[in-house]
Design an enzyme around this catalytic site. Structure first.
Site, PDB file in Angstrom:
ATOM      1  N   CYS A 189      55.562  71.452 -20.650  1.00  0.00           N
ATOM      2  CA  CYS A 189      55.114  70.400 -19.723  1.00  0.00           C
ATOM      3  C   CYS A 189      56.024  70.298 -18.506  1.00  0.00           C
ATOM      4  O   CYS A 189      55.576  70.340 -17.379  1.00  0.00           O
ATOM      5  CB  CYS A 189      55.048  69.064 -20.442  1.00  0.00           C
ATOM      6  SG  CYS A 189      53.754  69.050 -21.676  1.00  0.00           S
ATOM      7  N   HIS A 190      57.305  70.125 -18.744  1.00  0.00           N
ATOM      8  CA  HIS A 190      58.204  69.903 -17.617  1.00  0.00           C
ATOM      9  C   HIS A 190      59.444  70.769 -17.701  1.00  0.00           C
ATOM     10  O   HIS A 190      60.453  70.487 -17.052  1.00  0.00           O
ATOM     11  CB  HIS A 190      58.567  68.419 -17.515  1.00  0.00           C
ATOM     12  CG  HIS A 190      57.356  67.548 -17.382  1.00  0.00           C
ATOM     13  ND1 HIS A 190      56.752  66.965 -18.458  1.00  0.00           N
ATOM     14  CD2 HIS A 190      56.602  67.229 -16.314  1.00  0.00           C
ATOM     15  CE1 HIS A 190      55.672  66.308 -18.054  1.00  0.00           C
ATOM     16  NE2 HIS A 190      55.561  66.453 -16.768  1.00  0.00           N
TER      17      HIS A 190
END
Lengths: 202, 431
Positions: free
Chosen positions: A166-167
């Site tokens: 995701c990040h």
């Protein structure tokens, strides 16, 4: 009080602001009780949203580790969360042990089986007396994604652990965060080895 | 409200109602004859478009709810059931899903129009604040509605966004986790989460409708702003809402409806993400989580800030800062038309929103992250630095003497009709 009783009938008896009259006391008391009643009435409406009895009762999961070979990992569910269980290789253990605590983003072990302040050494992260096993909640501590690294072809990041798609957070082979934005190491749930090949989570 | 009533009940039944519940009088005074500046341009038609979109979303939503099942096992399947089996289900669902996108498009145009023409300035601060409140409610409603599909993007959007609240653990240890578990109704996103999102998704649109009534009320006290930002100075500078603006708004709405129908019939999935056609899987996060396009700029801001707590603060702050715009802008001139310096900063802000939108759709590393930080900085500096400072140092261009003068040129008395081509002269400088 004295003012209002002495007022002539033609005048409306106004309560004195400096000196709380009996009417003020009644007003404040009634308002106060109404506020308490509102709060009490509101509480069930809000508390019904907390985890209910059936969610709390899904407390333990027992897992058979016999088929998990060295270098393999499995994911099981506990309280609706994925639990990562990795059978670590010698290389992974040595890598995790060689890291100085000062190099860690989060120096706390985050291990529910240890005191809250326990440092994030590999010893405090891995299974007690079973350093080849790592049992942890497989949820990235940034925003709750499931990091990659359980399957054979997954990206594992630069530290032979897990990589969050995701990040971009990265975790090492002890599940400790090494590259942000995740603020904490992945959590270790309460668990117990009931035999050499069985672990009870919860 | 602001204008004195001119309503004369003409029939017996109207007279009967007027003495009991004067709705005909309200409609006559506030809708039919409401005095509206004569120079409103097409950017002013989006209020009517937004009202239409709210009604459309509620109407399609209520009938979709008759066919939707809010359980983790059946939610995704019931959406497909709507698409394949329910009479007109495909049309209703696509209209609702595309409608959400176009609702936001219209809301952003409407907000930027207010920002450009200074419609937030005195005496319209409350009107503006209610508008920002509606935007916040729309964001919450759209987020909850998107989750109901229970596809991969739905599920992980809920997971990521609800986890934002766990950042409060950095303020008071444990409180964020408690709050997140309260929102979830468990220890992970699951059945209890889905049912409460469904309940609130049905409830919020009616709250929006209520705030819209207040928004229109707050509009009808000072009346409309207009492209010059100058107050209406004589009754001849205003025209009755009907038929002039019912026609203009109606025409704009028809064009907007064509655009809307084009998406629904020819590209219904263009604005959404294919991953949401994969049923939710709590054990597998999609490789690339992106929100719908209308949240991308805010998502870019969240990811640009390299701290969980401050990232969340930036995300919330990016919308909350709009509440303070009426007091951040120090200029005495409303319309950006007459603000030669601010104008450039304004269009740079609009461009920033587009760039942040693009960056929000890209992976957060390398050059995207650097650019994300630069444009996030400008987003906030526009409000915190440009608005107060430029308003203070800028010398505005001369304002026309009146709305009529801005349309017909100077020398025309507001009572006269144009007999010749309007003349131009240098507008008077502001005192």
């Amino acid at each position: 009080m004295a003012d209002s009783t002495q007022a002539t009938p033609a005048q409306f008896p106004l309560p004195d602001e400096e000196d709380p009259s009996r009417r003020d006391v009644i007003m404040i008391a009634a308002g106060g009780f109404a506020a308490v009643g509102l709060g009490l009435g509101l509480w069930p409406l809000l508390d019904q949203m907390n985890p209910d009895a059936s969610a709390l009762s899904m407390a333990t999961t027992e897992v058979d580790l016999a088929p998990v070979e060295e270098g393999q990992a499995i994911t099981v569910m506990w309280r609706g969360k994925p639990i990562f269980i990795r059978h670590r290789t010698k290389k992974e253990i040595d890598e995790a042990k060689s890291v100085a605590l000062d190099d860690l983003i989060d120096p706390i072990a985050r291990n529910a089986n240890l005191p809250e302040s326990a440092p994030a050494t590999d010893e405090n992260r891995a299974g007690k007396d079973r350093e080849n096993w790592l049992v942890m909640i497989g949820i990235c501590t940034h925003l709750g994604c499931i990091p990659k690294g359980q399957s054979v072809g997954d990206p594992k990041g630069d530290y032979d652990g897990w990589f969050c798609p995701c990040h971009g957070s990265q975790y090492d082979s002890a599940g400790r965060v090494r590259v942000g934005p995740a603020p904490q190491n992945m959590a270790i749930p309460p668990y117990d080895f009931t035999s050499d090949t069985k672990v009870k989570v919860g | 409200m602001a204008n004195p009533s001119t309503y004369e009940p003409s029939t017996g039944i109207e007279k009967w109602f007027d003495e009991r519940l004067p709705i005909p009088r309200l409609m006559h005074d506030q809708f039919l004859v409401f005095p509206t500046p004569r120079n409103l341009n097409y950017w002013w038609t989006f209020g009517g478009i937004l009202t239409f979109m709210l009604v459309s979303q509620i109407a399609t939503g209520v009938v979709l709810a008759m066919n939707y099942v809010a359980t983790p096992d059946h939610a995704f399947d019931s959406v497909e059931h709507i698409m394949r089996d329910v009479n007109w289900g495909w049309l209703l669902r696509y209209t609702h899903a595309v409608g959400a996108s176009l609702f936001f498009l219209a809301a952003y145009v409407h907000s930027l129009r207010g920002l450009y023409y200074g419609s937030y300035k005195a005496p319209r601060e409350v009107l503006w604040i209610l508008g920002v409140l509606i935007l916040l409610l729309m964001i919450a409603t759209a987020f909850m509605g998107y989750s109901l599909v229970w596809g991969q993007m739905s599920f992980w959007a809920v997971t990521v966004i609800t986890n934002l609240f766990s950042s409060l653990d950095a303020v008071v240890p444990g409180i964020g986790t408690r709050l997140v578990q309260w929102i979830w109704g468990g220890f992970a996103v699951g059945g209890p989460t889905l049912t409460r999102l469904y309940s609130l998704h049905y409830f919020f649109p009616f709250v929006i409708a209520g705030v819209v009534v207040l928004h229109i009320w707050a509009l009808h006290i000072p009346g409309n702003n207009n492209p010059t930002g100058i107050d209406v100075k004589s009754p001849r500078e205003a025209i009755p809402f009907h038929p002039y603006y019912t026609i203009k708004d109606g025409f704009a709405l028809a064009l907007f409806a064509l655009f809307f129908a084009g998406f629904v019939f020819y590209a219904p999935n263009l604005l959404s993400h294919p991953d949401n056609y994969i049923p939710a899987n709590p054990l597998q996060t999609p490789a690339h989580i992106v929100p719908e396009w209308y949240f991308l700029p805010f998502y870019a801001i969240l990811r640009a800030i390299p701290s969980k707590l401050f990232g969340v603060a930036g995300l919330i702050g990016s919308i909350a800062i709009l509440f303070f715009v009426p007091w951040l802008d120090t200029s005495r001139v409303r319309s950006t038309r007459y603000r030669p310096i601010y104008k450039w900063f304004f269009w740079a802000f609009v461009a920033t929103c587009f760039v942040l939108g693009y960056l929000g759709s890209q992976p957060p590393d390398g050059v995207y992250l650097v650019l994300g930080r630069i444009f996030t900085a400008y987003y906030f500096l526009f409000f915190l630095l440009v608005m107060p400072v430029v308003g203070w140092i800028e010398k505005p261009k001369g304002l026309p003497g009146s709305i009529t003068e801005s349309v017909l040129g100077p020398g025309e008395a507001p009572t006269a009709s144009p007999k010749r081509a309007p003349q131009r002269r240098a507008p008077e400088p502001v005192a």
